[in-house]
Write an enzyme that holds these catalytic residues in place. Structure first.
Site, PDB file in Angstrom:
ATOM      1  N   ARG A 173      11.149 -11.475  -5.960  1.00 34.39           N
ATOM      2  CA  ARG A 173      11.437 -10.212  -6.414  1.00 34.39           C
ATOM      3  C   ARG A 173      11.369  -9.087  -5.298  1.00 34.39           C
ATOM      4  NH1 ARG A 173       5.642  -8.856  -9.550  1.00 34.39           N
ATOM      5  NH2 ARG A 173       5.734  -6.738  -9.008  1.00 34.39           N
ATOM      6  N   CYS A 231       5.168  -4.008 -19.795  1.00 34.44           N
ATOM      7  CA  CYS A 231       4.408  -3.315 -18.817  1.00 34.44           C
ATOM      8  C   CYS A 231       5.425  -3.601 -17.519  1.00 34.44           C
ATOM      9  CB  CYS A 231       3.168  -3.625 -18.820  1.00 34.44           C
ATOM     10  SG  CYS A 231       2.730  -5.194 -18.118  1.00 34.44           S
ATOM     11  N   GLU A 266       3.890 -13.624 -18.012  1.00 37.78           N
ATOM     12  CA  GLU A 266       4.877 -13.619 -16.924  1.00 37.78           C
ATOM     13  C   GLU A 266       5.222 -14.758 -16.132  1.00 37.78           C
ATOM     14  OE1 GLU A 266       3.003 -10.793 -14.024  1.00 37.78           O
ATOM     15  OE2 GLU A 266       1.076 -11.644 -14.556  1.00 37.78           O
ATOM     16  N   HIS A 292       0.813  -1.255  -0.006  1.00 35.31           N
ATOM     17  CA  HIS A 292       0.214   0.134   0.110  1.00 35.31           C
ATOM     18  C   HIS A 292       0.879   1.261   0.031  1.00 35.31           C
ATOM     19  CE1 HIS A 292      -4.082  -1.164   1.917  1.00 35.31           C
ATOM     20  NE2 HIS A 292      -4.198  -0.418   0.484  1.00 35.31           N
ATOM     21  N   ASN A 315       8.520  -8.190 -14.309  1.00 32.22           N
ATOM     22  CA  ASN A 315       9.042  -8.184 -12.782  1.00 32.22           C
ATOM     23  C   ASN A 315       8.539  -9.572 -12.474  1.00 32.22           C
ATOM     24  OD1 ASN A 315       8.712  -5.465 -13.263  1.00 32.22           O
ATOM     25  ND2 ASN A 315       6.941  -5.282 -12.255  1.00 32.22           N
ATOM     26  N   ASP A 316       7.484 -10.270 -12.983  1.00 36.75           N
ATOM     27  CA  ASP A 316       7.168 -11.504 -12.503  1.00 36.75           C
ATOM     28  C   ASP A 316       8.236 -12.618 -13.278  1.00 36.75           C
ATOM     29  OD1 ASP A 316       5.781 -11.895 -10.022  1.00 36.75           O
ATOM     30  OD2 ASP A 316       3.972 -10.980 -11.298  1.00 36.75           O
ATOM     31  N   ARG A 345      -3.745  -1.436 -12.749  1.00 41.40           N
ATOM     32  CA  ARG A 345      -3.408  -2.581 -11.761  1.00 41.40           C
ATOM     33  C   ARG A 345      -4.921  -2.509 -11.061  1.00 41.40           C
ATOM     34  NH1 ARG A 345       2.209  -1.182 -11.524  1.00 41.40           N
ATOM     35  NH2 ARG A 345       3.238  -3.289 -11.779  1.00 41.40           N
TER      36      ARG A 345
HETATM   37  C1  PEP Z   1       4.946  -7.676 -13.951  1.00 42.10           C
HETATM   38  O1  PEP Z   1       4.748  -8.888 -13.221  1.00 42.10           O
HETATM   39  O2  PEP Z   1       5.790  -7.317 -14.670  1.00 42.10           O
HETATM   40  C2  PEP Z   1       3.867  -6.640 -13.792  1.00 42.10           C
HETATM   41  C3  PEP Z   1       3.852  -5.610 -14.478  1.00 42.10           C
HETATM   42  O3  PEP Z   1       2.978  -6.883 -12.947  1.00 42.10           O
HETATM   43  P1  PEP Z   1       3.054  -6.884 -11.536  1.00 42.10           P
HETATM   44  O4  PEP Z   1       4.374  -6.194 -11.249  1.00 42.10           O
HETATM   45  O5  PEP Z   1       1.567  -5.983 -11.066  1.00 42.10           O
HETATM   46  O6  PEP Z   1       3.134  -8.068 -10.886  1.00 42.10           O
HETATM   47 MG    MG Z   2       2.990  -9.534 -12.516  1.00 46.63          MG
END
Ligand code: PEP
Ligand code: MG
Length: 765
Positions: A638, A675, A604, A363, A627-628, A470
């Site tokens: 991560r 993204c 992802e 948050h 990211n994932d 999101r």
């Molecule tokens: C990602 O996993 O790269 C992504 C954009 O989604 P989040 O960071 O919300 O998991």
């Molecule tokens: Mg993700």
């Protein structure tokens, strides 16, 4: 004018001091007391360096002791030293020799009187008194300070000669203390530490009887009134944040003003309990009732009741506790820094946030990003009590916090932060220019968002749409699962504001490190667990409500795209389409005109890379979630600080995976966007352009910089970089090549985004 006796006593006292530190403390406190000045500071010659160094101060920030140094002739103090003459200035900042040291916190101090401390013609130091008001010190002040300096010169000279100054400097010289955490929100923040929250607990309250129930009742009423004021102020501070954040304050006010709660506490006080004891029992009873309920929404209300109870307790137990003042740039540090803690800090004074716990997607991190406040999360244990009031720098690019930084480090960060914002300003002119490479490859610059307050920064910086909305964020800042109607209102607003630009709404991606406060799930491996589409498909009642809200919001606007998170099989996609068809049919039967929006998935989960052959005819697009994808490919959490150095965004395997995904997607007729955080990394963007990625979605702040990168290179050159990168075996090798390419394209400033800001500042230690 102080008496001769007083003067003699000061000199006697000072001569009995057990250490140099004690001697300096005695001098400054006595001088401050006698002259009734706001500041008294002592600078001594650091003979090795031929400069004057601040050795003790009462009134300036103690963190600057040992750090403020002035070569002879520099600044007012250096000027007094060089001239070996008294200087009496009524408004110091106007003096041509004035040098401002932000870390000294002397911005509101005007009158200055400095006298040299000289022993047998040799400069030993400078004694300084300062006053907030603009005024000239009078003759008596001058005479007193000159006399005291003359009396003390021998003792201070001995201290320098015996090496005590160097010794004291060694102990006070701060090695640059820093802690590492996880980037919550980027940027540089410079300020002073304020603790978020309180350590008070109901456990400390004893069940005592009161002698004066009427007085206890009055105390309780005052506390209620004060908390009410705090909540109103908090809500005002957060003006402009989404309605969901505002709603948290409304909920708190309702609890505070609840008749039941107040009556029960008053009855106990009237029956003879002291107010804190009455509060303790009633809060406990009321919270327990909610906590025992089946419904998760009501269970969470128990926590709110306890929170309000603690606020009241603080005011009852420590009514005279000095209110935290936020009169200088504030860095909030706490276990968890809550929304209400953030709201307490006046607008413009919050310089940064440091959380001992928490992740990049907590948050707090999300709110900090939306508000443009640098934040570092998950720094672990800190000696918070010792740090309160001390200066600190947040390096939100590296996820590092420097406590009590040296003057040099601080100056470097101030310079870099200024440079950073000037550079951003210089890019404003790109806003309406297309994101097109030198050889005409046009890409879309999209923004990642989740809070309504994020909308205007994106649009202001020329976002051509939303690449990732999101939806879990409105769910996270809510008190329970939002209703279809509530979701409809939020989604409609986002679609409307961006219209006619496309908005890619991702269906609920909770789980992993994004738990809902009102729906706790216990799992040993949450990242491999009930996340994203796995959760929503298991809860069709929630999923259907969300899909319906999105479709209704899109009616007549038609700029919605729907994206599914955490997909790892074609079955999941097919199950989604069943629900989509069902929702469309029902809505059309209800008389709405619903169009089928384009649908895509996040790539992802690594398994999905190898299913793209089957996705082409099902879907319209894919968006790579690096990211994932990186976390799952490299088996590196991560958000885990212990393995953060292994989270290698341009690991050769990640680069190969990205190449494979783009190739496969185009082969199967799928549009490709990216993204994850990688879209905001200038070096990575070179590779992604070479791979043919057509849409980049990132935080609003990065849009102009990345557009600048895109417009400065050619696609052909980028393709060459990809070919080379695919032959390389380490991220270091790949980054070296890309950094060189950035430099060749005249993009040196962009290296800052890859950590050079911090590296440069670090070398200023
Ligand atoms: C990602 O996993 O790269 C992504 C954009 O989604 P989040 O960071 O919300 O998991
Ligand atoms: Mg993700």
């Amino acid at each position: 004018m102080p008496s001769l006796a007083r003067l003699q006593r000061i000199v006697q006292d000072v001569n009995t001091a057990a250490s140099l530190e004690e001697m300096l403390r005695m001098i400054s406190s006595q001088v401050q007391d006698v002259m009734a000045v706001d500041v008294c500071s002592i600078y001594l010659m650091d003979s090795g360096q031929e400069e004057l160094v601040l050795m003790h101060t009462l009134g300036l920030d103690v963190a600057s002791v040992g750090h403020i140094r002035m070569p002879l002739g520099d600044g007012l103090v250096g000027f007094v030293g060089e001239q070996q003459q008294l200087l009496n200035v009524e408004d110091a900042p106007r003096h041509p020799k004035f040098h401002f040291f932000p870390e000294a916190q002397e911005q509101d101090i005007h009158a200055f009187l400095g006298v040299p401390v000289i022993h047998y013609r040799k400069l030993v130091g400078v004694l300084v008194v300062q006053q907030r008001e603009v005024r000239r010190f009078d003759d008596e002040d001058e005479a007193f300070l000159v006399t005291i300096a003359a009396h003390l010169s021998g003792a201070l000279n001995d201290a320098i000669g015996s090496g005590k100054v160097a010794e004291l400097l060694k102990t006070s010289k701060k090695t640059n203390n820093f802690v590492n955490g996880i980037v919550g929100a980027t940027g540089v923040g410079i300020g002073w530490v304020v603790a978020a929250g309180s350590s008070l607990s109901f456990k400390d309250v004893e069940d005592l009887c009161s002698l004066d129930p009427v007085a206890e009742l009055a105390l309780f009423d005052q506390a209620v009134e004060k908390v009410r004021e705090q909540l109103v102020q908090g809500q005002q501070q957060m003006a402009g944040t989404p309605g969901d954040v505002q709603a948290i304050f409304d909920a708190y006010r309702m609890i505070l003003d609840s008749d039941d709660l107040q009556r029960a506490i008053r009855d106990r006080i009237k029956a003879g309990s002291i107010a804190p004891a009455a509060l303790k029992v009633v809060i406990d009873e009321h919270a327990a009732i909610f906590e025992a309920m089946e419904d998760l929404y009501f269970r969470a209300r128990g926590e709110d009741i306890r929170d309000i109870g603690l606020r009241l307790l603080r005011l009852l137990v420590e009514p005279d506790a000095v209110e935290v003042s936020y009169d200088r740039p504030t860095i909030l540090v706490g276990n968890v820094v809550g929304v209400s803690d953030i709201a307490q800090v006046p607008h413009g004074q919050l310089a940064g946030i440091v959380c001992k716990q928490g992740s990049a997607l907590s948050h707090t991190a999300i709110l900090a990003s939306a508000l443009g406040i640098p934040a570092v999360m998950g720094v672990g244990e800190l000696p918070l009590r010792k740090l309160i009031g001390k200066s600190a720098i947040i390096d939100g690019y590296q996820g590092r916090v420097h406590f009590q930084p040296s003057t040099a480090l601080r100056a470097e960060f101030i310079r870099l932060a200024r440079q950073d914002s000037e550079f951003d300003k210089s890019l404003e002119k790109l806003r309406d220019l297309p994101a097109e490479t030198l050889d005409g490859f046009r890409v879309n610059m999209l923004v990642n968002t989740g809070l309504l307050s994020d909308i205007s920064p994106g649009l202001q910086r020329g976002a051509e749409g939303v690449g990732l909305y999101r939806t879990e964020i409105p769910f996270m800042v809510h008190e329970s699962f939002p209703t279809e109607e509530e979701q409809f209102r939020v989604y409609r607003e986002v679609l409307r504001q961006f219209h006619p630009r496309p908005v890619t709404m991702r269906t609920l991606d909770i789980g992993g490190d994004k738990p809902l406060p009102y729906f706790p799930v216990q799992e040993d491996n949450p990242y491999l667990g009930w996340r994203g589409i796995r959760f929503t498909l298991d809860h069709p009642e929630i999923f259907l409500g969300q899909i319906r809200a999105m479709l209704r919001a899109n009616e007549g606007l038609n700029n919605l795209k729907i994206m599914l998170p955490m997909v790892s099989s074609v079955d999941e996609v097919d199950s989604f389409f069943e629900l989509l068809r069902k929702a469309m049919k029902a809505l059309n039967n209800e008389g709405l005109k619903i169009e089928k929006p384009p649908v895509g998935i996040m790539v992802e989960v690594p398994a999905t890379m190898f299913l793209l052959d089957y996705m082409g005819w099902r879907l319209d697009f894919v968006s790579i979630g690096t990211n994932d994808l990186t976390q799952y490919l490299l088996a590196v959490d991560r958000n885990n600080q212990s393995v953060a150095s292994l989270f290698s965004r341009l690991h050769p395997s990640v680069v190969r995976a990205l190449h494979y995904i783009t190739e496969q997607s185009y082969k199967n007729g799928l549009e490709v966007s990216l993204c994850g955080e990688l879209a905001a990394d200038p070096a990575a963007v070179l590779l992604l352009l070479g791979m043919g990625v057509k849409s980049f979605s990132m935080n609003a702040h990065s849009l102009p910089r990345i557009k600048h990168v895109v417009r400065s290179v050619s696609r052909l050159q980028a393709e060459g970089l990809v070919a080379n990168a695919l032959r390389m075996q380490s991220e270091t090798e790949i980054r070296l090549m890309l950094n060189k390419a950035l430099e060749n394209a005249g993009l040196e400033e962009h290296l800052a985004r890859s950590g050079k800001i911090s590296n440069k500042a670090e070398s200023a230690k």
